[in-house]
Scaffold this active site. Structure first.
Site, PDB file in Angstrom:
ATOM      1  CG  HIS A  48     -36.963  29.047 -14.355  1.00 51.19           C
ATOM      2  ND1 HIS A  48     -37.386  27.869 -14.939  1.00 51.19           N
ATOM      3  CD2 HIS A  48     -37.487  29.051 -13.100  1.00 51.19           C
ATOM      4  CE1 HIS A  48     -38.116  27.187 -14.057  1.00 51.19           C
ATOM      5  NE2 HIS A  48     -38.196  27.888 -12.938  1.00 51.19           N
ATOM      6  CG  HIS A  72     -42.589  29.593 -10.348  1.00 51.91           C
ATOM      7  ND1 HIS A  72     -42.277  30.102 -11.573  1.00 51.91           N
ATOM      8  CD2 HIS A  72     -41.659  28.632 -10.096  1.00 51.91           C
ATOM      9  CE1 HIS A  72     -41.207  29.465 -12.047  1.00 51.91           C
ATOM     10  NE2 HIS A  72     -40.816  28.577 -11.171  1.00 51.91           N
ATOM     11  CD  GLU A  76     -38.308  26.592  -4.136  1.00 52.01           C
ATOM     12  OE1 GLU A  76     -39.523  26.404  -4.303  1.00 52.01           O
ATOM     13  OE2 GLU A  76     -37.432  25.924  -4.707  1.00 52.01           O
ATOM     14  CG  ASP A  77     -35.241  29.916  -5.994  1.00 53.73           C
ATOM     15  OD1 ASP A  77     -34.750  29.058  -5.235  1.00 53.73           O
ATOM     16  OD2 ASP A  77     -35.854  29.637  -7.036  1.00 53.73           O
ATOM     17  CG  ASP A 138     -41.003  25.124 -11.833  1.00 60.04           C
ATOM     18  OD1 ASP A 138     -40.040  25.817 -12.209  1.00 60.04           O
ATOM     19  OD2 ASP A 138     -40.991  24.427 -10.792  1.00 60.04           O
ATOM     20  CG  ASP A 259     -49.033   4.339 -33.178  1.00 62.52           C
ATOM     21  OD1 ASP A 259     -47.977   3.670 -33.193  1.00 62.52           O
ATOM     22  OD2 ASP A 259     -49.657   4.613 -32.136  1.00 62.52           O
TER      23      ASP A 259
HETATM   24 MN    MN Z   1     -39.016  27.316 -10.926  1.00 59.33          MN
END
Ligand code: MN
Length: 501
Positions: A48, A72, A76-77, A138, A259
Site C-alpha cells: 500500500h 505515510h 499512525e499504524d 493514499d 463527448d
Molecule cells: Mn495509507
C-alpha cells in the site's frame, strides 16, 4: 513481483545520487516497520505505501514527497516516533507524514475522529499543499483495494471519497485522479446505476471510436500539409461517473452525449492551437454554439483547452479537444504540475494559476513564498476551523461552501472569483475582503445596478460599491449563501451590539 526502490527512482526525473540513496533507505525502513502487517486482502501492508509513493512520483513530485509517501502510515499504524523520522529523513518529511496522520484512535472515535482528522489535514495543507497530494495518492490506492474491506466500512469510505476527496481533486485541477476516484467509488455507492451506465456507454464508445479514427487519419494528413509539427493525438475516454452526471441532465439518452470519447490534439504553442482549430473547421462543419475556448477563458480550476464538436460527414458527431503540452499536464495533474519537481525552473507558456489571483495586490497582503502554491480556499478552510472547531458544522460547511457546484464571476478588472452556485453579491464581496463586505453600499452586475439579494450567474461581471458609513444589517444574513459571509456578518453585528452597550 516484489516491488523495488528502483521502480520509484526511475520515475523521478533528474534525481541525485544522494536522494536516490535516501529513497532506498526509506524503502528499507518502511519495509521493516510494516513487515508483520497485512492488508485486508492478505497482501503485505508495504504494498500500500509503495503504491502510494509510486503515484506521488508519477505526479512529478520531489524525492522528499515520495519518501513521505513511503512513510505515510508508519506513525499512525505502527507507532513509530516522529523523532525517529526527523533524525533519519529530516524535518520536511516529518511535517508531511504528520500532516496525513489521523488523530489518535484512543482519544477520538467515530465521526469525531474522521472529521477531526480532516481538519488536521487542512491545517497542515494550508502550510504545504503537498500534504493534500499525498493524501489523494493514499486514497486512490485505498479505493483500488476497497473490495477487500469489510462491507460495513466500504460504503462510508466510498461516500467520503465522492463527497470530499474527488471534489478536492477537482478543485485542485487534478482531472485524472478525480475521474479515477469517482469511477472507483461509483459502484459501491450506486451499484444499480453503475451497471446501467456501463451497459449504455460501452457499445456507444466502440461506435464512436470507429468514426474518431477516420477523422484522426484525415486530420493527421492535413496537419502535416500545414507543417504543424510535434503533434500528439490520443483518444480521451470520458469517465463513467462523468457520463452518469451528464445522463441525468439528458433523460438518460446516450445519443445526446457527444463527448463519450473525444479526439485530443496536443501541440506545442497556443497559436498552434488556434491554427489547428481553423484547419478542423475548414475540413468539417462545427455544431453551432459548441465551440468552447477555455484557453482564453480558463475554467475556475485552471483547466485550459479548446473544445469543438463537428459533423463528421457520415452521420456522426464528434468532439475534438485542442491544447498545448503544458496545458495537457495541468489538465491531468493540476496543482501537482505547478509544485512539480521536474519543472521547478520551467516556465509554463500561457498558463496562469487561477487560484492565486488572490487579490493580494488589492488588499496589500503579503503571503510567504512557500504558501503561494496553496489555493486560497484551502487557507480559508483552515481558518474556519481555527475560529470555530465545531465538528458537524465543519463538515457541512465543507460540502456547501467548498465542494458544491461552482460558478465563476469576474471583477471589473477581469480577475476570476469562484463561488458556490446561488451566491449573492454579498458572498462575492466577502470573498474578496471582509472590509469590502462590511461596507457594501450597492452593487453593479454587468454594469447595471441590482439589489443585494440577487443570485449571481456564471460569467457575471460584479462591481461592489462601498461607502465608509455603510454597514451590514440583519437582513444580509438571509441574502448571503456561504457560511463564510454569514459568519463575517454575524461577527460584525455582534461587535456592533457590544459597542453600543
Ligand atoms: Mn495509507
Amino acid at each position: 513481483m516484489t516491488p523495488s526502490p528502483e521502480d520509484l527512482i526511475k520515475r523521478i526525473e533528474g534525481i541525485s545520487k544522494k536522494d536516490s540513496d535516501l529513497i532506498k533507505e526509506a524503502y528499507d525502513f518502511a519495509w521493516g516497520v510494516h513487515k508483520n502487517t497485512t492488508r485486508y486482502s492478505g497482501e503485505p501492508y508495504f504494498n500500500h505505501v509503495f503504491e502510494t509513493a509510486k503515484t506521488i512520483a508519477d505526479f512529478g513530485m520531489s524525492p522528499k514527497t515520495v519518501i513521505a509517501g513511503l512513510l505515510h502510515d508508519v506513525i499512525e499504524d505502527e507507532g513509530v516516533l516522529g523523532e525517529d523520522i526527523k533524525n533519519r529523513f529530516g524535518e520536511e518529511v516529518l511535517f508531511l507524514v504528520n500532516g496525513v496522520t489521523k488523530l489518535g484512535k484512543i482519544r477520538f472515535r467515530g465521526a469525531e475522529r474522521h472529521v477531526g482528522s480532516l481538519q488536521k489535514l487542512f491545517l497542515a495543507t494550508s502550510q504545504d499543499i503537498r500534504v493534500l497530494i499525498i493524501k489523494l495518492a493514499d486514497r486512490l490506492h485505498n479505493m483500488k483495494t476497497l473490495e477487500h474491506v469489510p462491507e460495513e466500512k466500504r460504503k462510508r469510505i466510498a461516500m467520503e471519497t465522492m463527497e470530499v476527496y474527488a471534489p478536492i481533486a477537482h478543485r485542485l485541477g487534478m482531472g485524472r485522479i478525480k475521474g479515477e476516484l469517482q469511477d472507483l467509488a461509483f459502484p459501491y455507492i450506486n451499484p444499480v446505476d453503475y451497471e446501467k451506465v456501463k451497459k449504455l456507454a460501452e457499445p456507444k464508445r466502440m461506435e464512436k471510436n470507429k468514426s474518431l479514427s477516420k477523422i484522426h487519419k484525415a486530420l493527421s494528413i492535413e496537419l502535416k500539409n500545414e507543417k504543424i509539427h510535434n503533434v500528439l493525438t490520443d483518444y480521451r475516454l470520458k469517465h463513467l461517473y462523468s457520463i452518469y452526471e451528464k445522463l441525468q441532465r439528458k433523460d438518460f439518452d446516450i445519443d445526446q452525449i457527444y463527448d463519450i470519447s473525444a479526439l485530443r490534439v496536443i501541440v506545442p504553442t497556443v497559436s498552434d492551437c488556434y491554427r489547428v482549430l481553423g484547419i478542423i473547421h475548414s475540413l468539417w462543419r462545427p455544431l453551432p454554439g459548441r465551440i468552447k475556448d477555455y484557453i482564453a477563458v480558463p475554467k475556475p480550476n485552471g483547466y485550459q483547452s479548446i473544445h469543438t464538436t463537428i459533423f463528421t460527414g457520415d452521420g456522426e458527431i464528434a468532439e475534438i479537444q485542442i491544447r498545448t503540452h503544458d496545458m495537457h499536464d495541468v489538465a491531468e495533474f493540476g496543482i501537482a504540475s505547478h509544485v512539480s519537481y521536474k519543472d521547478k525552473n520551467a516556465k509554463r507558456q500561457g498558463i496562469k494559476l487561477p487560484w492565486n489571483l488572490n487579490f493580494n495586490k488589492y488588499i496589500g497582503r503579503k503571503v510567504e513564498d512557500k504558501k503561494l502554491d496553496v489555493p486560497d480556499w484551502v487557507r480559508e478552510i483552515a481558518s474556519i476551523q481555527e475560529e470555530n472547531p465545531e465538528i458537524e458544522e465543519f463538515y457541512s460547511n465543507l460540502k456547501t461552501d467548498f465542494f458544491k457546484d461552482r460558478i465563476f464571476v469576474f471583477t471589473p478588472g477581469g480577475d476570476v472569483v469562484d463561488l458556490p452556485v446561488d451566491s449573492s453579491p454579498i458572498d462575492f464581496a466577502y470573498r474578496i475582503h471582509t472590509d469590502i463586505g462590511n461596507h457594501i453600499f450597492g452593487v453593479k452586475v454587468n454594469s447595471k445596478l441590482v439589489s443585494l439579494d440577487i443570485r449571481l450567474q456564471n460569467g457575471d461581471i460584479v462591481e461592489i460599491l462601498t461607502k465608509e458609513k455603510n454597514h451590514p444589517s440583519r437582513k444580509w444574513l438571509e441574502y448571503a449563501r456561504t457560511v463564510f459571509a454569514k459568519r463575517q456578518i454575524r461577527n460584525y453585528l455582534q461587535k456592533d451590539k457590544n459597542n453600543s452597550k
